[in-house]
Design a protein around this motif. Structure first.
Motif, PDB file in Angstrom:
ATOM      1  N   THR A  62       0.842  -1.193   0.000  1.00 18.88           N
ATOM      2  CA  THR A  62       0.000   0.000   0.000  1.00 18.88           C
ATOM      3  C   THR A  62       0.877   1.243   0.000  1.00 18.88           C
ATOM      4  OG1 THR A  62      -1.704  -1.172   1.241  1.00 18.88           O
ATOM      5  CG2 THR A  62      -1.839   1.235   1.224  1.00 18.88           C
ATOM      6  N   VAL A  63       0.525   2.190  -0.849  1.00 20.22           N
ATOM      7  CA  VAL A  63       1.238   3.467  -0.912  1.00 20.22           C
ATOM      8  C   VAL A  63       0.231   4.567  -0.605  1.00 20.22           C
ATOM      9  CG1 VAL A  63       2.548   5.059  -2.369  1.00 20.22           C
ATOM     10  CG2 VAL A  63       2.940   2.601  -2.542  1.00 20.22           C
ATOM     11  N   ALA A  64       0.592   5.430   0.352  1.00 20.00           N
ATOM     12  CA  ALA A  64      -0.269   6.539   0.747  1.00 20.00           C
ATOM     13  C   ALA A  64      -0.273   7.609  -0.334  1.00 20.00           C
ATOM     14  CB  ALA A  64       0.219   7.132   2.067  1.00 20.00           C
ATOM     15  N   PRO A  65      -1.373   8.333  -0.475  1.00 19.89           N
ATOM     16  CA  PRO A  65      -1.423   9.383  -1.499  1.00 19.89           C
ATOM     17  C   PRO A  65      -0.508  10.549  -1.145  1.00 19.89           C
ATOM     18  CG  PRO A  65      -3.343   9.507  -0.092  1.00 19.89           C
ATOM     19  CD  PRO A  65      -2.588   8.265   0.314  1.00 19.89           C
ATOM     20  N   PRO A  66      -0.159  11.357  -2.133  1.00 17.16           N
ATOM     21  CA  PRO A  66       0.694  12.512  -1.863  1.00 17.16           C
ATOM     22  C   PRO A  66      -0.028  13.555  -1.007  1.00 17.16           C
ATOM     23  CG  PRO A  66      -0.001  12.497  -4.164  1.00 17.16           C
ATOM     24  CD  PRO A  66      -0.483  11.232  -3.549  1.00 17.16           C
ATOM     25  N   SER A  81       0.165  22.335 -13.538  1.00 13.90           N
ATOM     26  CA  SER A  81      -0.852  22.122 -12.515  1.00 13.90           C
ATOM     27  C   SER A  81      -1.198  20.643 -12.575  1.00 13.90           C
ATOM     28  CB  SER A  81      -2.090  22.988 -12.772  1.00 13.90           C
ATOM     29  OG  SER A  81      -2.738  22.590 -13.952  1.00 13.90           O
ATOM     30  N   VAL A  82      -1.546  20.059 -11.444  1.00 13.45           N
ATOM     31  CA  VAL A  82      -1.786  18.613 -11.409  1.00 13.45           C
ATOM     32  C   VAL A  82      -3.115  18.289 -10.742  1.00 13.45           C
ATOM     33  CG1 VAL A  82       0.649  17.986 -11.373  1.00 13.45           C
ATOM     34  CG2 VAL A  82      -0.555  18.284  -9.237  1.00 13.45           C
ATOM     35  N   GLU A  83      -3.660  17.159 -11.172  1.00 13.25           N
ATOM     36  CA  GLU A  83      -4.773  16.522 -10.490  1.00 13.25           C
ATOM     37  C   GLU A  83      -4.242  15.165 -10.061  1.00 13.25           C
ATOM     38  OE1 GLU A  83      -8.500  16.398 -12.607  1.00 13.25           O
ATOM     39  OE2 GLU A  83      -7.932  18.226 -13.681  1.00 13.25           O
ATOM     40  N   ALA A  84      -4.540  14.788  -8.805  1.00 16.46           N
ATOM     41  CA  ALA A  84      -3.975  13.548  -8.287  1.00 16.46           C
ATOM     42  C   ALA A  84      -5.031  12.740  -7.553  1.00 16.46           C
ATOM     43  CB  ALA A  84      -2.815  13.853  -7.344  1.00 16.46           C
ATOM     44  N   VAL A  85      -4.799  11.455  -7.479  1.00 14.60           N
ATOM     45  CA  VAL A  85      -5.633  10.543  -6.700  1.00 14.60           C
ATOM     46  C   VAL A  85      -5.406  10.864  -5.236  1.00 14.60           C
ATOM     47  CG1 VAL A  85      -5.986   8.116  -6.108  1.00 14.60           C
ATOM     48  CG2 VAL A  85      -5.458   8.755  -8.464  1.00 14.60           C
ATOM     49  N   SER A  86      -6.473  10.921  -4.458  1.00 18.14           N
ATOM     50  CA  SER A  86      -6.330  11.285  -3.049  1.00 18.14           C
ATOM     51  C   SER A  86      -6.555  10.111  -2.106  1.00 18.14           C
ATOM     52  CB  SER A  86      -7.295  12.418  -2.702  1.00 18.14           C
ATOM     53  OG  SER A  86      -8.621  11.991  -2.924  1.00 18.14           O
ATOM     54  N   ALA A  87      -6.651   8.912  -2.627  1.00 19.84           N
ATOM     55  CA  ALA A  87      -6.847   7.723  -1.798  1.00 19.84           C
ATOM     56  C   ALA A  87      -5.623   6.817  -1.907  1.00 19.84           C
ATOM     57  CB  ALA A  87      -8.087   6.964  -2.251  1.00 19.84           C
TER      58      ALA A  87
END
Length: 118
Positions: A62-66, A81-87
């Motif tokens: 498991t890797v935690a989100p940034p 600019s970035v969009e990232a997964v938050s889970a």
């Protein structure tokens, strides 16, 4: 590295592969994210995880989100600019999983920032 240490390191690597261990490189985009294997914290990406023999399969990696600061630093370094997964993301490794890189990508979209007039 001294020649004696180089020979010893090569012998150790050969012995590890002969004894049935498997090594995984756990990496992510962006790097520097918290890694846990079977709910035990192992460090931050990129990190190596070595599994000796056939113990502890399956592996749940498991890797935690940034965190927001990590995303800001990532975006600033690339001028995007970035969009990232938050889970958190999880992958399950079994005895059939080959050694190598286990990669987690949290960046969904990158957009170039408009150029600033000087």
């Amino acid at each position: 590295m001294r020649p004696g240490r180089l020979v010893w390191a090569a012998a150790l690597a050969a012995g590890m592969s002969a004894c049935g261990c498997t090594t995984y490189l756990i990496d992510s985009n962006p790097q520097g994210l918290r890694v846990s294997v079977n709910n035990v914290e192992e460090g931050f990406t990129p990190c190596r995880y070595t599994l000796w023999s056939q113990f502890y399969y399956p592996l749940e990696v498991t890797v935690a989100p940034p965190q927001p600061r990590q995303l800001e630093a990532y975006a600033a370094a690339r001028n995007v600019s970035v969009e990232a997964v938050s889970a958190p993301q999880t992958k399950v490794l079994t005895p059939r999983s080959p050694s190598g890189t286990v990669y987690f990508d949290f960046i969904v979209r990158e957009r170039d920032l408009p150029a600033r007039p000087e």
